[in-house]
Write a protein that holds these residues in place. Structure first.
Motif, PDB file in Angstrom:
ATOM      1  N   MET A 177       0.840  -1.189   0.000  1.00  0.00           N
ATOM      2  CA  MET A 177       0.000   0.000   0.000  1.00  0.00           C
ATOM      3  C   MET A 177       0.872   1.234   0.000  1.00  0.00           C
ATOM      4  SD  MET A 177      -1.248  -0.598   3.895  1.00  0.00           S
ATOM      5  CE  MET A 177      -1.647  -2.302   3.576  1.00  0.00           C
ATOM      6  N   PRO A 178       1.173   1.714  -1.173  1.00  0.00           N
ATOM      7  CA  PRO A 178       2.132   2.816  -1.262  1.00  0.00           C
ATOM      8  C   PRO A 178       1.593   4.091  -0.631  1.00  0.00           C
ATOM      9  CG  PRO A 178       1.689   1.818  -3.410  1.00  0.00           C
ATOM     10  CD  PRO A 178       0.692   1.277  -2.455  1.00  0.00           C
ATOM     11  N   GLU A 179       2.373   4.668   0.250  1.00  0.00           N
ATOM     12  CA  GLU A 179       2.101   6.015   0.744  1.00  0.00           C
ATOM     13  C   GLU A 179       3.263   6.886   0.286  1.00  0.00           C
ATOM     14  OE1 GLU A 179       0.935   6.113   4.883  1.00  0.00           O
ATOM     15  OE2 GLU A 179       0.237   4.047   4.806  1.00  0.00           O
ATOM     16  N   LEU A 180       3.392   8.078   0.847  1.00  0.00           N
ATOM     17  CA  LEU A 180       4.412   9.005   0.358  1.00  0.00           C
ATOM     18  C   LEU A 180       5.813   8.393   0.276  1.00  0.00           C
ATOM     19  CD1 LEU A 180       4.722  12.749   1.205  1.00  0.00           C
ATOM     20  CD2 LEU A 180       6.727  11.282   1.196  1.00  0.00           C
ATOM     21  N   PRO A 181       6.298   7.703   1.312  1.00  0.00           N
ATOM     22  CA  PRO A 181       7.669   7.179   1.235  1.00  0.00           C
ATOM     23  C   PRO A 181       7.857   6.142   0.133  1.00  0.00           C
ATOM     24  CG  PRO A 181       6.907   7.233   3.510  1.00  0.00           C
ATOM     25  CD  PRO A 181       5.704   7.486   2.645  1.00  0.00           C
ATOM     26  N   GLU A 182       6.848   5.296  -0.065  1.00  0.00           N
ATOM     27  CA  GLU A 182       6.945   4.290  -1.113  1.00  0.00           C
ATOM     28  C   GLU A 182       6.941   4.960  -2.484  1.00  0.00           C
ATOM     29  OE1 GLU A 182       4.697   4.026   1.476  1.00  0.00           O
ATOM     30  OE2 GLU A 182       6.070   2.730   2.563  1.00  0.00           O
ATOM     31  N   VAL A 183       6.051   5.946  -2.649  1.00  0.00           N
ATOM     32  CA  VAL A 183       5.970   6.651  -3.921  1.00  0.00           C
ATOM     33  C   VAL A 183       7.276   7.399  -4.192  1.00  0.00           C
ATOM     34  CG1 VAL A 183       4.751   8.452  -5.203  1.00  0.00           C
ATOM     35  CG2 VAL A 183       3.463   6.842  -3.789  1.00  0.00           C
ATOM     36  N   GLU A 184       7.834   8.003  -3.158  1.00  0.00           N
ATOM     37  CA  GLU A 184       9.107   8.710  -3.320  1.00  0.00           C
ATOM     38  C   GLU A 184      10.200   7.763  -3.814  1.00  0.00           C
ATOM     39  OE1 GLU A 184       9.966  11.821  -3.238  1.00  0.00           O
ATOM     40  OE2 GLU A 184      12.143  11.548  -3.317  1.00  0.00           O
ATOM     41  N   ASN A 185      10.224   6.568  -3.260  1.00  0.00           N
ATOM     42  CA  ASN A 185      11.249   5.609  -3.689  1.00  0.00           C
ATOM     43  C   ASN A 185      11.012   5.097  -5.103  1.00  0.00           C
ATOM     44  OD1 ASN A 185      13.351   5.045  -1.574  1.00  0.00           O
ATOM     45  ND2 ASN A 185      11.528   4.913  -0.319  1.00  0.00           N
ATOM     46  N   VAL A 186       9.759   4.916  -5.476  1.00  0.00           N
ATOM     47  CA  VAL A 186       9.463   4.528  -6.856  1.00  0.00           C
ATOM     48  C   VAL A 186       9.910   5.639  -7.800  1.00  0.00           C
ATOM     49  CG1 VAL A 186       7.604   4.076  -8.507  1.00  0.00           C
ATOM     50  CG2 VAL A 186       7.552   2.999  -6.246  1.00  0.00           C
ATOM     51  N   GLY A 187       9.599   6.893  -7.427  1.00  0.00           N
ATOM     52  CA  GLY A 187       9.995   8.022  -8.267  1.00  0.00           C
ATOM     53  C   GLY A 187      11.505   8.096  -8.435  1.00  0.00           C
ATOM     54  N   ARG A 188      12.224   7.895  -7.356  1.00  0.00           N
ATOM     55  CA  ARG A 188      13.693   7.934  -7.431  1.00  0.00           C
ATOM     56  C   ARG A 188      14.220   6.840  -8.346  1.00  0.00           C
ATOM     57  NH1 ARG A 188      15.652   8.915  -1.134  1.00  0.00           N
ATOM     58  NH2 ARG A 188      14.661  10.970  -0.890  1.00  0.00           N
ATOM     59  N   ALA A 189      13.585   5.652  -8.236  1.00  0.00           N
ATOM     60  CA  ALA A 189      14.030   4.532  -9.061  1.00  0.00           C
ATOM     61  C   ALA A 189      13.813   4.829 -10.543  1.00  0.00           C
ATOM     62  CB  ALA A 189      13.281   3.260  -8.655  1.00  0.00           C
TER      63      ALA A 189
END
Length: 280
Positions: free
Chosen positions: A1-13
């Motif tokens: 369940m992506p929240e801000l930290p998960e989304v941030e890491n996906v964006g960085r990737a």
DNA sequence: AAGATTACCTGAAGGC
DNA sequence: TGCCTTCAGGTAATCT
């Protein structure tokens, strides 16, 4: 369940792996995740290079840039992505697609798989790279909102603070996991009303929310259901969780038994000793 | 107008 | 084994 930290890491990737690369093709297995239509998305993006990846709350906005047109203007197209509950990207050359892989991007021969078991996520063409009309109602990002604005947006409200922290119109980025964690660290009960809190308490909630988000980003996010990073590795923030998913277990700070309660239709966990129930 | 509820989806888990 | 119900939760739409 992506929240801000998960989304941030996906964006960085996505940024680290794909910036500067040209999108040569887009295979669509299930077009329901694309707006306004698979044909229009493909037409707008194929042939352009990924120039930048930005995030607002749980939204990612990919900036694609094509060759300059006859007026020498840069030819941009913007793709806004929301992973909702189960959206995932995989950037693995040997990734084996299953029935839940809906899109396969081809970035100069490198396949990027988009998988979403529950099909809630959306990838949508937008006109504005900073604040698309589709999310104009979404509040400031949780990591950048300033204290005066925070007080102004939430301080007078009467709904349970947990429901308001989940409301992206107030500030964007928190989901169920990090709301519970933030309230625990701030020592505020999930049913407390912001209008009843002291200025210090309101400030503390914002401070702790930011703290937990930053910490989770640095740990690669939380794997609780099925979030993994783009290499398929799980985030390792889960073992840091203080309350989420721990109803009935002992508080790590005071050993009281953590309690569960439903707030705004969501399961919530809190410590009855560290987060005393407000008089109601 | 704010707060509450439901729809969208699928898979996991529990009851019988 | 297998059928049924419930739960999970982000957001938009709909209700009160």
């Amino acid at each position: 369940m992506p929240e801000l930290p998960e989304v941030e890491n996906v964006g960085r990737a996505l940024r680290d792996c794909l910036r500067g690369k040209r999108l040569d093709g887009l295979q669509v297995n299930y077009g329901g995740v694309l707006k306004p239509s698979p044909r229009q998305v493909r037409s707008a993006l194929v042939g352009k290079r990924l120039a930048e990846v930005n995030r607002h709350g749980k939204y990612l906005i990919l900036d694609f840039i094509g060759d300059p047109n006859e007026d020498r203007n840069e030819d941009h197209a913007y793709l806004m992505i929301h992973l909702r509950m189960t959206g995932q990207f995989f950037i693995l050359d040997d990734y084996i697609a299953d029935q839940h892989v809906h899109l396969i991007f081809d970035f100069e021969g490198r396949p990027v798989h988009y998988r979403d078991v529950r099909k809630f996520g959306r990838l949508e063409l937008v006109e504005d790279p900073i604040r698309p009309a589709a999310i104009a109602h979404v509040g400031p990002d949780m990591l950048s909102v300033r204290l005066p604005e925070w007080r102004e947006r939430i301080g007078h409200r009467k709904a349970p603070i947990k429901a308001l922290l989940l409301d992206q119109k107030i500030a964007a980025g928190l989901g169920n996991i990090y709301v519970d964690e933030s309230l625990f660290l701030a020592r505020v009960h999930p049913l407390a009303r912001p209008c009843d809190l002291t200025p210090t308490q309101l400030k503390e909630v914002l401070k702790r929310a930011r703290q937990v988000l930053r910490l989770a980003i640095n740990h690669g996010g939380t794997t609780f259901m099925n979030f993994t990073d783009f290499h398929g590795r799980p985030g390792n923030f889960r073992r840091k969780l203080r309350v989420y998913g721990r109803a009935g277990q002992k508080c790590r700070d005071c050993s009281a038994t953590l309690e569960g309660v439903r707030v705004g239709g969501r399961s919530s966990v809190f410590c009855p000793h560290c987060q005393p129930n407000p008089a109601r």
